[in-house]
Design a protein around this motif. Structure first.
Motif, PDB file in Angstrom:
ATOM      1  N   ARG A  82      -3.507   4.611   0.467  1.00 19.99           N
ATOM      2  CA  ARG A  82      -4.242   3.686  -0.182  1.00 19.99           C
ATOM      3  C   ARG A  82      -5.571   3.465   0.353  1.00 19.99           C
ATOM      4  NH1 ARG A  82      -3.810  -2.744   0.320  1.00 19.99           N
ATOM      5  NH2 ARG A  82      -5.186  -3.442  -1.424  1.00 19.99           N
ATOM      6  N   ILE A  83      -6.474   3.242  -0.735  1.00 20.59           N
ATOM      7  CA  ILE A  83      -8.003   3.229  -0.125  1.00 20.59           C
ATOM      8  C   ILE A  83      -8.464   1.906  -0.987  1.00 20.59           C
ATOM      9  CG2 ILE A  83     -10.341   4.275  -0.287  1.00 20.59           C
ATOM     10  CD1 ILE A  83      -8.637   7.226  -0.681  1.00 20.59           C
ATOM     11  N   TRP A  84      -9.344   1.378  -0.274  1.00 21.94           N
ATOM     12  CA  TRP A  84      -9.868   0.007  -1.192  1.00 21.94           C
ATOM     13  C   TRP A  84     -11.128  -0.337  -0.110  1.00 21.94           C
ATOM     14  CZ3 TRP A  84      -6.247  -0.416   2.508  1.00 21.94           C
ATOM     15  CH2 TRP A  84      -6.167  -1.592   3.476  1.00 21.94           C
ATOM     16  N   GLU A  85     -11.752  -1.602  -0.607  1.00 20.59           N
ATOM     17  CA  GLU A  85     -13.071  -1.794   0.028  1.00 20.59           C
ATOM     18  C   GLU A  85     -13.119  -3.252   0.096  1.00 20.59           C
ATOM     19  OE1 GLU A  85     -16.814  -2.401  -1.974  1.00 20.59           O
ATOM     20  OE2 GLU A  85     -16.102  -1.021  -3.636  1.00 20.59           O
ATOM     21  N   PHE A  86     -13.886  -3.934   1.054  1.00 18.53           N
ATOM     22  CA  PHE A  86     -13.926  -5.239   1.396  1.00 18.53           C
ATOM     23  C   PHE A  86     -14.437  -6.171   0.273  1.00 18.53           C
ATOM     24  CE2 PHE A  86     -18.026  -4.211   2.477  1.00 18.53           C
ATOM     25  CZ  PHE A  86     -18.873  -5.406   2.270  1.00 18.53           C
ATOM     26  N   ASP A  87     -15.533  -5.429  -0.669  1.00 19.90           N
ATOM     27  CA  ASP A  87     -16.293  -6.185  -1.503  1.00 19.90           C
ATOM     28  C   ASP A  87     -15.940  -5.694  -3.029  1.00 19.90           C
ATOM     29  OD1 ASP A  87     -18.104  -8.112  -2.400  1.00 19.90           O
ATOM     30  OD2 ASP A  87     -19.689  -6.660  -1.872  1.00 19.90           O
ATOM     31  N   GLY A  88     -14.715  -6.058  -3.260  1.00 18.37           N
ATOM     32  CA  GLY A  88     -14.301  -5.607  -4.572  1.00 18.37           C
ATOM     33  C   GLY A  88     -12.628  -5.898  -4.749  1.00 18.37           C
ATOM     34  N   THR A  89     -12.074  -5.756  -5.904  1.00 19.69           N
ATOM     35  CA  THR A  89     -10.852  -5.686  -6.480  1.00 19.69           C
ATOM     36  C   THR A  89      -9.970  -4.510  -6.599  1.00 19.69           C
ATOM     37  OG1 THR A  89     -11.320  -6.258  -8.687  1.00 19.69           O
ATOM     38  CG2 THR A  89     -11.478  -7.927  -7.297  1.00 19.69           C
ATOM     39  N   ALA A  90     -10.701  -3.489  -6.741  1.00 22.19           N
ATOM     40  CA  ALA A  90     -10.126  -2.251  -7.266  1.00 22.19           C
ATOM     41  C   ALA A  90      -9.608  -1.591  -5.869  1.00 22.19           C
ATOM     42  CB  ALA A  90     -10.988  -1.445  -7.901  1.00 22.19           C
ATOM     43  N   SER A  91      -8.346  -0.703  -6.281  1.00 17.82           N
ATOM     44  CA  SER A  91      -8.191   0.163  -4.960  1.00 17.82           C
ATOM     45  C   SER A  91      -7.562   1.407  -5.593  1.00 17.82           C
ATOM     46  CB  SER A  91      -6.983  -0.484  -4.291  1.00 17.82           C
ATOM     47  OG  SER A  91      -5.577  -0.797  -5.327  1.00 17.82           O
ATOM     48  N   LEU A  92      -7.179   2.496  -4.798  1.00 20.26           N
ATOM     49  CA  LEU A  92      -6.854   3.996  -5.354  1.00 20.26           C
ATOM     50  C   LEU A  92      -5.759   4.299  -4.358  1.00 20.26           C
ATOM     51  CD1 LEU A  92      -7.659   6.189  -7.165  1.00 20.26           C
ATOM     52  CD2 LEU A  92      -9.233   7.008  -5.034  1.00 20.26           C
ATOM     53  N   THR A  93      -4.709   4.746  -5.085  1.00 18.84           N
ATOM     54  CA  THR A  93      -3.460   5.281  -4.561  1.00 18.84           C
ATOM     55  C   THR A  93      -3.103   6.500  -4.784  1.00 18.84           C
ATOM     56  OG1 THR A  93      -2.422   2.727  -4.194  1.00 18.84           O
ATOM     57  CG2 THR A  93      -0.858   4.783  -4.082  1.00 18.84           C
ATOM     58  N   PHE A  94      -2.763   7.367  -3.873  1.00 20.92           N
ATOM     59  CA  PHE A  94      -2.456   8.785  -3.996  1.00 20.92           C
ATOM     60  C   PHE A  94      -0.925   8.770  -3.391  1.00 20.92           C
ATOM     61  CE2 PHE A  94      -6.939   8.849  -3.567  1.00 20.92           C
ATOM     62  CZ  PHE A  94      -7.423   9.884  -4.699  1.00 20.92           C
ATOM     63  N   GLU A  95      -0.117   9.594  -4.087  1.00 26.23           N
ATOM     64  CA  GLU A  95       1.313   9.754  -3.577  1.00 26.23           C
ATOM     65  C   GLU A  95       1.650  11.233  -3.713  1.00 26.23           C
ATOM     66  OE1 GLU A  95       4.196   6.275  -4.181  1.00 26.23           O
ATOM     67  OE2 GLU A  95       2.784   5.966  -5.738  1.00 26.23           O
ATOM     68  N   HIS A  96       2.536  11.591  -3.039  1.00 28.73           N
ATOM     69  CA  HIS A  96       3.027  13.141  -2.975  1.00 28.73           C
ATOM     70  C   HIS A  96       4.475  13.059  -2.552  1.00 28.73           C
ATOM     71  CE1 HIS A  96       3.306  17.498  -2.959  1.00 28.73           C
ATOM     72  NE2 HIS A  96       2.355  17.592  -3.763  1.00 28.73           N
ATOM     73  N   PRO A  97       5.431  13.709  -3.148  1.00 24.50           N
ATOM     74  CA  PRO A  97       6.845  13.658  -2.919  1.00 24.50           C
ATOM     75  C   PRO A  97       6.931  14.248  -1.510  1.00 24.50           C
ATOM     76  CG  PRO A  97       6.408  14.982  -4.523  1.00 24.50           C
ATOM     77  CD  PRO A  97       5.244  14.166  -4.464  1.00 24.50           C
ATOM     78  N   CYS A  98       6.219  15.412  -1.327  1.00 22.32           N
ATOM     79  CA  CYS A  98       6.411  16.114  -0.050  1.00 22.32           C
ATOM     80  C   CYS A  98       5.463  15.642   0.965  1.00 22.32           C
ATOM     81  CB  CYS A  98       6.128  17.413  -0.157  1.00 22.32           C
ATOM     82  SG  CYS A  98       7.181  18.541  -1.399  1.00 22.32           S
ATOM     83  N   ALA A  99       4.108  15.957   1.004  1.00 21.31           N
ATOM     84  CA  ALA A  99       3.102  15.252   1.874  1.00 21.31           C
ATOM     85  C   ALA A  99       1.607  15.475   1.403  1.00 21.31           C
ATOM     86  CB  ALA A  99       3.523  16.008   3.224  1.00 21.31           C
ATOM     87  N   LEU A 100       0.924  14.504   1.473  1.00 20.72           N
ATOM     88  CA  LEU A 100      -0.511  14.735   1.136  1.00 20.72           C
ATOM     89  C   LEU A 100      -1.164  15.286   2.238  1.00 20.72           C
ATOM     90  CD1 LEU A 100      -1.156  11.162  -0.248  1.00 20.72           C
ATOM     91  CD2 LEU A 100      -1.188  13.204  -1.679  1.00 20.72           C
ATOM     92  N   ALA A 101      -0.643  15.316   3.481  1.00 17.63           N
ATOM     93  CA  ALA A 101      -1.207  15.648   4.746  1.00 17.63           C
ATOM     94  C   ALA A 101      -0.234  15.325   5.910  1.00 17.63           C
ATOM     95  CB  ALA A 101      -2.315  14.812   5.136  1.00 17.63           C
ATOM     96  N   ARG A 102      -0.439  16.031   6.876  1.00 22.81           N
ATOM     97  CA  ARG A 102       0.530  15.859   8.201  1.00 22.81           C
ATOM     98  C   ARG A 102      -0.421  15.638   9.076  1.00 22.81           C
ATOM     99  NH1 ARG A 102       5.606  16.739   7.332  1.00 22.81           N
ATOM    100  NH2 ARG A 102       6.392  17.813   5.411  1.00 22.81           N
ATOM    101  N   VAL A 103       0.084  14.427   9.872  1.00 26.30           N
ATOM    102  CA  VAL A 103      -0.694  13.721  10.997  1.00 26.30           C
ATOM    103  C   VAL A 103      -0.142  14.342  12.389  1.00 26.30           C
ATOM    104  CG1 VAL A 103      -1.666  11.802  12.388  1.00 26.30           C
ATOM    105  CG2 VAL A 103      -1.450  11.943   9.800  1.00 26.30           C
ATOM    106  N   ALA A 104      -0.919  14.876  13.369  1.00 27.70           N
ATOM    107  CA  ALA A 104      -0.576  15.610  14.584  1.00 27.70           C
ATOM    108  C   ALA A 104      -1.602  14.952  15.574  1.00 27.70           C
ATOM    109  CB  ALA A 104      -0.332  16.988  14.378  1.00 27.70           C
TER     110      ALA A 104
END
Length: 412
Positions: A82-104
């Motif tokens: 989820r991506i959003w900003e402090f000075d607005g009302t809109a947000s952006l959401t990405f989803e993927h059933p496997c993985a958008l990325a892997r954090v290591a």
């Protein structure tokens, strides 16, 4: 001149993720490889049990390093962002059933790759490069033991690969100029990294908020109640944040992220580092020298693409190397170098555009705010656009295609 039997096919300088991946990829292709590293990697754990230095790898990058010897079980999937900003009302959401990325954790990857390297190549570590001598048939490195001593030794190779980071010694010794890009905010920016324990499960979600002080990201870790924190801000703000005690920092972090995790219970120590996009003027300054990874370019961490683009370098290098023969033959890497420079410029431009929109001189204007929120709403309402952006993040879109060498060059 070094005896032929003592000349390696390639010498890789730098034992970070990109350098280790390059050395292992070439060794896997049957080349004799030397790896030079100033400080052998060790497993690092902070007070909360995690390495503060983390990387978010694309699925292809994660699979690539896993194939070279890194442990995929130590990587946390990002299934939602989820991506959003402090000075607005809109947000952006990405989803993927496997993985958008892997954090290591950085040291998880480097220590496992180092263990694989110990079995498959000649390691020179701890050692630093103090001289580079290029001749028609090979490059000779002069190494000095670390800590510094009077003992020096030489390593010769058909191809020298500099993967020794933003402050590359090999790049400097090769006389390659570096362009340092000004930041959108006044003065320098710094990033603050730490680990935080959160009250509720992260649910394999990553959060990115463009806050009042700058972008802050929360990345899921293998334990559902811990996240990696990367907070970018001006140098003065970053210095102030680093000086706060844990309770005050937790309060500031909760405010900047709008308590999206239902609050923070604990934080580890904070690590601060300067932020600046840089690019090397030439990635193939001599026929037998290549520059890759952070030695080639550094990117702002707001999209987490630095290591991923470095691993793209390695995969492109490995694809070209499979033809065999003399890895340092004249002209062999010019198309590679040009293509990777184009990819670097494209990624730097993308980061620059984001930083200008959210952190630039006009970012606070009502018209810029309106434009940002309208754009975010349109993107979030369009599955096709979001799918395209996911492909770009995976390194599979047109921007990544710009970084591919022409097919004739890749075919040798």
């Amino acid at each position: 001149m070094a005896a032929t039997e003592n000349i390696h096919d390639a010498a890789v300088v730098g034992g970070g993720i990109v350098g280790l991946a390059a050395a292992l990829a070439l060794a896997s292709a049957g080349f004799r490889v030397a790896l030079v590293e100033r400080t052998p990697p060790t497993r690092v754990r902070g007070d909360l049990g995690f390495d503060i230095r983390t990387v978010a790898l694309t699925p292809d990058a994660a699979a690539f390093v896993s194939g070279l010897g890194a442990d995929p079980g130590a990587m946390a999937p990002v299934r939602r962002m989820r991506i959003w900003e402090f000075d607005g009302t809109a947000s952006l959401t990405f989803e993927h059933p496997c993985a958008l990325a892997r954090v290591a954790e950085n040291s998880d990857i480097t220590t496992s790759l180092w263990a694989a390297a110990e079995r498959r190549m000649d390691l020179f570590s701890p050692a630093s490069v103090v001289g580079v001598d290029a001749s028609p048939g090979h490059v000779t490195l002069t190494l000095e033991d670390v800590p510094a001593s009077e003992r020096r030794r030489n390593v010769s190779a058909r191809l020298l690969i500099a993967a020794d980071g933003e402050n590359s010694v090999v790049r400097a010794l090769s006389g390659v100029a570096v362009r340092r890009e000004p930041t959108p905010r006044q003065g320098m920016q710094r990033a603050l990294a730490t680990i935080a324990r959160i009250r509720r499960s992260h649910g394999d979600t990553a959060w990115q908020r463009f806050g009042a002080t700058g972008p802050v990201a929360l990345l899921p870790l293998t334990d559902e109640h811990h996240v990696a924190v990367i907070w970018s801000a001006s140098e003065s703000v970053s210095t102030r944040l680093a000086a706060l005690d844990d309770a005050a920092f937790i309060a500031a972090l909760a405010e900047e992220t709008e308590s999206v995790t239902d609050g923070f219970e604990a934080v580890d120590r904070r690590v601060s580092f300067p932020l600046q996009q840089t690019s090397a003027a030439d990635l193939n300054p001599l026929p037998r020298t290549l520059i890759i990874g952070d030695a080639a370019r550094t990117l702002h961490p707001l999209a987490g693409q630095g290591v991923n683009v470095g691993l793209e370098d390695v995969r492109a290098l490995a694809a070209q190397a499979v033809a065999g023969g003399d890895l340092g033959a004249a002209g062999r890497w010019r198309d590679f170098a040009r293509a990777r420079r184009v990819r670097s410029k494209a990624m730097m431009a993308a980061m620059r555009a984001l930083l200008t929109a959210y952190c630039g001189a006009s970012a606070a204007s009502p018209w810029m705010r309106l434009a940002r929120n309208a754009t975010i709403r349109r993107i979030d309402a369009s599955p096709n656009v979001k799918a395209h952006l996911i492909r770009e993040a995976f390194g599979l879109g047109p921007l990544a295609d710009f970084g591919e060498a022409p097919k004739s060059a890749k075919d040798g």
